[in-house]
Design an enzyme around this catalytic site. Structure first.
Site, short mmCIF file in Angstrom:
data_model
loop_
_atom_site.label_atom_id
_atom_site.label_comp_id
_atom_site.label_asym_id
_atom_site.label_seq_id
_atom_site.Cartn_x
_atom_site.Cartn_y
_atom_site.Cartn_z
N ARG A 67 30.03 -21.61 4.52
CA ARG A 67 29.23 -22.40 5.46
C ARG A 67 28.46 -23.54 4.79
O ARG A 67 28.50 -24.68 5.22
CB ARG A 67 28.19 -21.52 6.14
CG ARG A 67 28.55 -21.01 7.49
CD ARG A 67 27.83 -19.71 7.70
NE ARG A 67 28.27 -18.78 6.65
CZ ARG A 67 29.36 -18.05 6.75
NH1 ARG A 67 30.07 -18.08 7.82
NH2 ARG A 67 29.73 -17.25 5.75
N THR A 68 27.75 -23.18 3.73
CA THR A 68 26.85 -24.17 3.16
C THR A 68 27.65 -25.36 2.62
O THR A 68 27.38 -26.51 2.96
CB THR A 68 25.97 -23.55 2.06
OG1 THR A 68 25.27 -22.46 2.64
CG2 THR A 68 24.98 -24.54 1.50
N LYS A 96 33.99 -23.99 -19.98
CA LYS A 96 34.04 -24.34 -21.41
C LYS A 96 32.69 -24.15 -22.07
O LYS A 96 32.53 -24.42 -23.25
CB LYS A 96 34.47 -25.81 -21.57
CG LYS A 96 35.81 -26.14 -20.98
CD LYS A 96 36.08 -27.63 -21.20
CE LYS A 96 37.33 -28.05 -20.45
NZ LYS A 96 37.43 -29.51 -20.37
N ARG A 117 24.66 -24.86 -5.72
CA ARG A 117 24.45 -23.41 -5.52
C ARG A 117 24.70 -22.71 -6.85
O ARG A 117 25.64 -23.05 -7.56
CB ARG A 117 25.40 -22.86 -4.46
CG ARG A 117 25.37 -21.36 -4.40
CD ARG A 117 26.10 -20.81 -3.21
NE ARG A 117 25.33 -21.02 -1.99
CZ ARG A 117 25.67 -20.49 -0.82
NH1 ARG A 117 26.75 -19.73 -0.71
NH2 ARG A 117 24.93 -20.70 0.26
N HIS A 145 16.76 -20.74 -0.14
CA HIS A 145 17.90 -21.43 0.47
C HIS A 145 17.31 -22.30 1.59
O HIS A 145 17.42 -22.00 2.77
CB HIS A 145 18.87 -20.39 1.03
CG HIS A 145 20.21 -20.91 1.43
ND1 HIS A 145 20.48 -22.25 1.60
CD2 HIS A 145 21.38 -20.26 1.69
CE1 HIS A 145 21.75 -22.39 1.94
NE2 HIS A 145 22.32 -21.20 2.00
C1 NCD Z 1 23.67 -17.02 2.81
C2 NCD Z 1 23.49 -17.25 1.31
O1 NCD Z 1 24.40 -17.71 0.65
O2 NCD Z 1 22.40 -16.95 0.86
N1 NCD Z 1 24.83 -17.62 3.31
C3 NCD Z 1 24.74 -18.89 3.82
O3 NCD Z 1 24.51 -19.82 3.11
N2 NCD Z 1 24.83 -19.03 5.14
C4 NCD Z 1 23.54 -15.62 3.23
C5 NCD Z 1 24.31 -14.56 2.49
O4 NCD Z 1 25.13 -14.84 1.64
O5 NCD Z 1 24.06 -13.42 2.80
#
Ligand code: NCD
Length: 485
Positions: A67-68, A96, A117, A145
């Site tokens: 999603r993100t 590397k 991320r 997040h």
């Molecule tokens: C979340 C995350 O990555 O923290 N997912 C997201 O970005 N919608 C929630 C999760 O992984 O549980």
């Protein structure tokens, strides 16, 4: 003629955005939904524009994401921009052994902003330290997040029109879920009440709980009995009437059981067990299903989930009118379009200001030493412990006053977890003391002369000797006592 460059804004924590910033993001997200509608679904963006046609977004993902990453990329493409992606650490220079600090400085030459991320808490802050272009935190370990929270708040706001006084239950792994940490800060700042329903042993981290109470003015009220075995509800964070002011009421004035059980719940926010962040992967976990939501207090409760779900939220709820988690995921596109376009300065007269209005972040003094000197952040998942980053991180802590300003604790400058136990040593004089008040002397020069150690043993091993009865010359209470004697 070249125009004056925008100051670089990084969005690492939800607390990097003022309440007014968040309102501006929502206004623009709604404007995109109105201007670029999907003919069938009001919550989807259905067309594209060209406002960002000269810009590139880089996505740098060291942890799985659907999603993100895709909603950020979709948002950039809908804005008419371009995207470049590094989504698999195994095929990037990380394999590397390249540090994040180096990768970020290189990628900054290829794009105009980046979303990152990473599995380590505080990684996004490190990236921001090294990046000349805006860094957006797409989730760092179990820290935060913030853009997921923007989607969550936008969804709640669309449903309820306001956030103030809503009662929001949060269920599941409240310790490991970064989405929860950003979310609860924002709820408190917008005046919503928070009802934690943790899985056993998975309550909010101590530092998040403390910040809610000490910085965001929440009163925690506890019930005399647990409400149900599946999801024990034993506390409620009540946000003061005016979130920007210290609480206007005392916990004693609140009828605790009534506050917990009588008022209807406006939303249940469900999260999955973050198994990648726990050593014990097999733990009992609450499940939200039709039976749970049949309780009268949930009759009007929307159900949210950042997704992915892995069994904690029953699929039979998908057709329930209260289930709005797929809309919540859809809002990821307009909300991120708004954030990207604001960070790129594409809205005349509208931009993100650092804490102008809204909930002002305290500007805290900083203790800052090279990584080789003194105590590291004790959170083992903090980015400071990543071997590849060891040359690029520092022992950096915010100094947070406690005990009516008499003493202090430290907050890691990367992962924001708190450190309450430490000793303070004086570099030149070669002694150490348990008096933390030493860190409260205001001048930077004095701070540079101090080293923090995790305990006495570490201070002694580094060649310091214990000094009893150190008097902090600036301690106001001690000063008063001295002048009376
Ligand atoms: C979340 C995350 O990555 O923290 N997912 C997201 O970005 N919608 C929630 C999760 O992984 O549980």
């Amino acid at each position: 003629m070249t125009s004056k460059p925008l100051p670089t804004r990084h969005i690492v924590s939800i607390n990097d955005l003022s309440n007014r910033d968040i309102e501006t993001i929502f206004e623009i997200a709604q404007a995109y939904l109105d201007e670029l509608p999907d003919p069938q679904f009001s919550y989807r963006i259905g067309r594209s524009t060209h406002v960002a046609s000269n810009f590139i977004l880089a996505s740098l993902f060291y942890e799985p994401s659907t999603r993100t990453r895709l909603s950020f990329e979709s948002a950039m493409l809908r804005l008419g921009g371009q995207t470049i992606t590094s989504a698999d650490p195994a095929t990037s220079s990380a394999a590397k052994g390249e540090s994040l600090a180096d990768s970020v400085r290189v990628i900054a030459n290829y794009a105009d902003l980046m979303v990152i991320r990473h599995p380590r808490d505080g990684a996004a802050r490190l990236a921001a330290d090294y990046s000349p272009i805006p860094v957006i935190n797409g989730g760092d370990g179990s820290h935060e997040h913030p853009t997921q929270t923007l989607c969550d708040l936008f969804t709640l706001k669309k449903k309820n029109r306001h956030l103030k006084n809503l009662k929001i239950a949060i269920s599941g792994d409240l310790r490991g879920s970064r989405t929860i940490h950003s979310f609860v800060y924002a709820l408190a700042r917008f005046g919503a009440n928070i009802m934690p329903m943790p899985a056993r042993g998975m309550g909010l981290p101590a530092h998040v709980d403390r910040r809610l109470r000490e910085e965001f003015g929440c009163k925690i009220v506890t019930a005399s009995k647990a409400e149900s075995d599946d999801a024990p509800i034993d506390a409620l964070y009540v946000t003061p009437e005016e979130p920007h002011q210290p609480s206007l009421f005392s916990a004693a004035e609140i009828n605790l059981d009534a506050a917990l059980t009588e008022k209807k719940v406006d939303a249940v926010y469900v999260t999955r067990f973050q198994k990648e962040r726990w050593a014990d992967k097999d733990q009992p976990y609450p499940r939200i299903d039709k039976k749970f939501l049949n309780a009268p207090k949930y009759s009007g409760a929307s159900v949210l989930h950042p997704l992915p779900r892995v069994g904690e939220l029953d699929a039979s709820l998908d057709t329930d009118i209260r289930a709005i988690y797929f809309q919540q995921a859809a809002y990821g596109v307009p909300v991120r379009m708004a954030l990207i376009s604001l960070l790129l300065g594409l809205h005349k007269g509208k931009s993100l200001h650092k804490f102008e209005g809204g909930f002002a972040k305290q500007s805290l003094p900083i203790y800052d030493q090279p990584r080789s000197v003194g105590m590291h952040c004790p959170n083992k998942n903090c980015i400071v412990h990543e071997p590849m980053e060891s040359q690029y991180v520092r022992n950096r802590f915010f100094i947070v006053r406690t005990d009516a300003g008499e003493s202090c604790k430290l907050r890691c400058g990367y992962c924001e977890s708190d450190v309450e136990k430490f000793v303070v040593a004086h570099k030149k004089n070669k002694w150490f003391s348990k008096d933390r008040g030493m860190l409260l002397r205001p001048d930077e020069q004095h701070l540079r002369e101090l080293i923090v150690f995790a305990d006495e043993a570490d201070a002694r091993e580094a060649g310091f000797h214990f000094r009893r009865n150190f008097t902090n010359p600036l301690s106001p209470v001690r000063e008063r006592l001295k002048s009376r004697s």
